[in-house]
Design a protein around this motif. Structure first.
Motif, PDB file in Angstrom:
ATOM      1  N   SER A   1       3.788  -7.099  10.403  1.00  0.00           N
ATOM      2  CA  SER A   1       2.789  -7.540   9.020  1.00  0.00           C
ATOM      3  C   SER A   1       1.424  -9.215   9.388  1.00  0.00           C
ATOM      4  CB  SER A   1       4.048  -9.013   9.249  1.00  0.00           C
ATOM      5  OG  SER A   1       3.790  -9.966   7.462  1.00  0.00           O
ATOM      6  N   CYS A   2       0.442  -7.972   9.453  1.00  0.00           N
ATOM      7  CA  CYS A   2      -0.904  -9.501   9.945  1.00  0.00           C
ATOM      8  C   CYS A   2      -1.753  -8.865   9.050  1.00  0.00           C
ATOM      9  CB  CYS A   2      -1.611  -7.145  10.637  1.00  0.00           C
ATOM     10  SG  CYS A   2      -3.204  -7.960  11.731  1.00  0.00           S
TER      11      CYS A   2
ATOM     12  N   ARG B   1       7.309   4.743  -7.694  1.00  0.00           N
ATOM     13  CA  ARG B   1       7.707   6.016  -8.751  1.00  0.00           C
ATOM     14  C   ARG B   1       6.651   7.294  -7.743  1.00  0.00           C
ATOM     15  NH1 ARG B   1       5.583   0.896 -11.685  1.00  0.00           N
ATOM     16  NH2 ARG B   1       6.324   1.194 -13.482  1.00  0.00           N
ATOM     17  N   SER B   2       6.100   7.089  -6.778  1.00  0.00           N
ATOM     18  CA  SER B   2       6.089   7.855  -5.533  1.00  0.00           C
ATOM     19  C   SER B   2       6.157   7.466  -4.327  1.00  0.00           C
ATOM     20  CB  SER B   2       4.380   8.968  -5.747  1.00  0.00           C
ATOM     21  OG  SER B   2       3.339   6.918  -5.799  1.00  0.00           O
ATOM     22  N   ALA B   3       6.062   8.754  -3.655  1.00  0.00           N
ATOM     23  CA  ALA B   3       6.662   8.780  -2.157  1.00  0.00           C
ATOM     24  C   ALA B   3       5.667   8.067  -1.604  1.00  0.00           C
ATOM     25  CB  ALA B   3       6.804   9.725  -1.572  1.00  0.00           C
ATOM     26  N   ASP B   4       4.359   7.862  -2.117  1.00  0.00           N
ATOM     27  CA  ASP B   4       3.034   6.988  -0.563  1.00  0.00           C
ATOM     28  C   ASP B   4       3.263   6.138  -2.186  1.00  0.00           C
ATOM     29  OD1 ASP B   4       1.613   8.399  -2.992  1.00  0.00           O
ATOM     30  OD2 ASP B   4       0.993   9.184  -1.879  1.00  0.00           O
ATOM     31  N   GLN B   5       3.231   5.513  -2.939  1.00  0.00           N
ATOM     32  CA  GLN B   5       2.919   4.510  -3.794  1.00  0.00           C
ATOM     33  C   GLN B   5       2.909   3.344  -3.355  1.00  0.00           C
ATOM     34  OE1 GLN B   5       4.354   2.129  -7.102  1.00  0.00           O
ATOM     35  NE2 GLN B   5       2.798   2.722  -8.493  1.00  0.00           N
ATOM     36  N   TYR B   6       3.972   2.748  -2.496  1.00  0.00           N
ATOM     37  CA  TYR B   6       4.155   1.396  -1.913  1.00  0.00           C
ATOM     38  C   TYR B   6       4.018   1.701  -0.253  1.00  0.00           C
ATOM     39  CZ  TYR B   6       7.541  -2.669  -1.136  1.00  0.00           C
ATOM     40  OH  TYR B   6       7.618  -3.318  -0.385  1.00  0.00           O
ATOM     41  N   HIS B   7       2.678   0.966  -0.223  1.00  0.00           N
ATOM     42  CA  HIS B   7       2.240   0.313   1.271  1.00  0.00           C
ATOM     43  C   HIS B   7       1.848  -0.291   1.708  1.00  0.00           C
ATOM     44  CE1 HIS B   7      -1.195   2.420   4.065  1.00  0.00           C
ATOM     45  NE2 HIS B   7      -0.593   1.134   4.825  1.00  0.00           N
ATOM     46  N   LEU B   8       3.157  -0.581   2.627  1.00  0.00           N
ATOM     47  CA  LEU B   8       3.723  -2.245   3.254  1.00  0.00           C
ATOM     48  C   LEU B   8       3.801  -1.906   4.430  1.00  0.00           C
ATOM     49  CD1 LEU B   8       4.692  -5.397   2.118  1.00  0.00           C
ATOM     50  CD2 LEU B   8       4.409  -3.155   0.119  1.00  0.00           C
ATOM     51  N   GLU B   9       2.763  -2.780   4.825  1.00  0.00           N
ATOM     52  CA  GLU B   9       2.058  -2.933   6.497  1.00  0.00           C
ATOM     53  C   GLU B   9       3.492  -3.598   7.025  1.00  0.00           C
ATOM     54  OE1 GLU B   9       2.686  -3.801   9.783  1.00  0.00           O
ATOM     55  OE2 GLU B   9       1.418  -4.991   8.927  1.00  0.00           O
TER      56      GLU B   9
END
Length: 625
Positions: free
Chosen positions: A444-445, A432-440
């Motif tokens: 992939s640690c 829904r927002s630019a920084d809502q999705y924080h996937l590393e």
């Protein structure tokens, strides 16, 4: 004028005076220092942090790797304009930094590492925790950090700190070369006094560049876009690093070109933007992957084109497909033999939009109508995956995501890195927002999520921050729960118990490995891990570390628990048990291939069948020249 300080004191004072500036926004570069103390740093950096506690905030960590993850989470949420330093003792404390350093460097996120090191003066040899290398007297375990650091220096003399510290700041603030920066600090040098020039401690502001496009490269890019009939833009993490989301939205609206996203780029457009077609590649949507297979021009913006994005070289199958690579890093701009457009993403997208608008360029309406229909169909599949007809039953993993989706808004931040969740999130999550999705997902640690959530919450204290973890990744690194409780950092943990490594279990089955060694179960009579699930109680573990825990047994319980957790002002964990690791999550299957080599010869039928499938996919791989 000079000031007499120890090397450690001088370094802390220097770091406190460093700032960044971009687009008129000025930030402190090193916002705080994380530390775990031992004999290699307690008398140096430790004493200096006490001496200058008024100018350098300190956070107490429990695991050295986790401290780096927290610093990285903070840096990403701070748009790479601010980060944290991490100090450790020598030996195991220092080598525990290696995994976190690799994660930071691979994801192009700045973090400053300050490990203690062996004596520079060598008063005793060997000292405690010293690695003796018979052919090289100047090697220590800190040299493990060289290949995973963007800059490395060992400060053997006090005066060497000045050029080393300045070079460290240069790299931390460079949008192309940033990553982990390591200054190894021999423990005797840390405590040594020196007369420092007063200018060393003056406030410095490091400008973060926004280079525009070369006119010739821009002209070639415009020609490539105008020639294309079925172009597709792939938004990578560079869109977020540049804060180019608005420029991308304008480009997409002006041209009608659909936008797919990598794991790092998801959220570049909100999910309901007309041109957003979801994730790309192995974990992508059917809509985006179908467009990729038929695209005649792929416009990569801020992407490294990893194997998940390209489906290991099998996704972009169109005859004569070309690549236009807008990237601030020349190395990435030239990938796939593409047309390079080496520039800052926001600057170049704006220039490209303006140039195309002058020509009135827009893709054909029939192309827009086609991908819009496909996008609608995919959203219906998301609705199906999220839905739970009976709220009184135990949820599937996708129903867990559906329940979370129902309680969050654009202010929430969702963090994940490993297991089966990244695939489900990339396909299904509605950013829904630019920084809502924080996937590393560069590294992939496992273990990243909880400490990263702490770092993100420190950078955005007013926002709800969720760490989504499975039981496998939780068991890797739950230690920073103690830090969150101690510091009153109100992160939310959504802990999904599926009794094993669900992601690798599914992968193992697909490549003929028969899920060997991936379930958390007792051994059966035949020696395999296929008996009853282990009687572990991870909810009790989280509670024992000081967290408030809400247990959810059904979909209805889960919805209620998530709402309570979101409203909580203390660290809160929602624990839910889903299907076991040997059942599917409920998400649509992979829409594109991923190369995991299969045994070329085997007697077991599962491996023989998997090799046949592997050979079929390998035959479709192509090199773009």
């Amino acid at each position: 004028m000079t000031i007499r300080l120890t090397v450690a004191q001088a370094l802390v004072r220097f770091l406190a005076a460093q700032h960044t500036e971009r687009d008129g926004e000025r930030r402190r570069l090193i916002g705080a220092t994380w530390g775990i103390f031992g004999h290699g740093n307690v008398a140096g950096i430790g004493q200096a942090l006490v001496e200058y506690a008024d100018v350098m905030p300190y956070h107490q960590g429990r695991n050295e790797q986790a401290m780096v993850h927290a610093a990285v989470g903070y840096a990403r949420q701070s748009n790479r304009l601010s980060t944290h330093a991490v100090t450790t003792s020598i030996g195991p404390g220092a080598t525990n930094l290696v995994t976190g350093a690799a994660l930071a460097t691979i994801n192009h996120l700045p973090v400053l590492l300050l490990p203690g090191d062996i004596f520079a003066t060598r008063p005793a040899d060997p000292v405690l925790q010293q690695l003796e290398v018979p052919y090289a007297g100047d090697v220590s375990v800190n040299d493990c950090l060289r290949p995973v650091s963007k800059y490395f220096d060992r400060v053997h003399r006090p005066e060497a700190l000045i050029p080393a510290a300045l070079q460290a700041m240069r790299v931390l603030t460079d949008p192309v070369d940033t990553g982990a920066v390591t200054l190894a600090l021999p423990q005797d040098v840390q405590a040594e006094a020196y007369d420092w020039p007063e200018e060393f401690f003056a406030e410095r502001t490091w400008a973060v560049r926004r280079p525009g496009a070369d006119p010739a490269e821009l002209a070639e890019a415009v020609r490539a876009v105008r020639r294309a009939r079925r172009p597709l833009l792939i938004a990578g993490g560079g869109v977020h690093h540049s804060r180019a989301e608005d420029a991308l939205a304008e480009f997409a609206q002006t041209t009608g070109i659909p936008v797919a996203s990598t794991q790092a780029g998801k959220g570049s457009l909100p999910y309901d933007h007309p041109q957003d077609v979801g994730g790309i590649g192995h974990t992508g949507t059917a809509t985006a992957d179908a467009l990729a297979r038929e695209a005649d021009l792929v416009i990569g913006v801020g992407t490294r084109y990893t194997d998940f994005t390209t489906a290991s070289g099998t996704l972009f199958a169109g005859d004569g497909v070309r690549f236009l690579n807008l990237n601030i890093a020349p190395f990435d701009g030239h990938k796939l033999s593409g047309i390079p457009l080496v520039a800052d993403a926001r600057s170049a997208l704006s220039e490209l939009t303006e140039a195309l608008a002058m020509h009135g360029h827009r893709v054909d309406d029939s192309y827009i109508a086609s991908y819009t229909r496909d996008k609608t169909r995919w959203e219906q599949r998301v609705d199906t995956a999220y839905a739970a007809d009976d709220p009184g039953v135990r949820p599937s993993q996708t129903q867990v995501l559906g329940a979370l989706d129902a309680v969050v808004d654009g202010t929430d931040i969702v963090i994940n890195a490993a297991g089966s969740l990244p695939g489900d999130l990339h396909k299904l999550w509605r950013a829904r927002s630019a920084d809502q999705y924080h996937l590393e997902y560069g590294y992939s640690c496992m273990g990243y999520e909880i400490p990263a959530a702490i770092g993100v919450k420190l950078a955005a204290p007013e926002r709800p921050v969720w760490a989504l973890v499975g039981d496998g990744t939780y068991l890797m690194m739950p230690t920073e729960i103690v830090t969150a409780v101690q510091e009153g950092i109100a992160i939310k943990i959504l802990l999904v118990q599926n009794h094993g490594y669900a992601s690798i279990g599914g992968l193992s089955e697909s490549v003929g490995g028969e899920r060997f060694g991936t379930a958390y179960r007792f051994r059966a009579d035949d020696g395999s891990y296929s008996a009853a699930p282990l009687p572990v109680d991870l909810a009790a573990n989280a509670a024992s570390l000081g967290m408030r825990v809400l247990r959810a047994k059904t979909v209805a319980d889960l919805r209620s628990a998530l709402a309570q957790a979101r409203a909580a002002d203390t660290a809160t964990c929602v624990y839910v048990e889903t299907e076991t690791a040997d059942t599917v999550s409920g998400a649509p299957p992979a829409q594109a291939w991923w190369d995991v080599p299969v045994a070329e010869t085997a007697t077991r039928p599962s491996a023989v069948k998997a090799r046949e499938e592997y050979d079929r996919h390998v035959a479709t791989r192509r090199r773009h020249l």
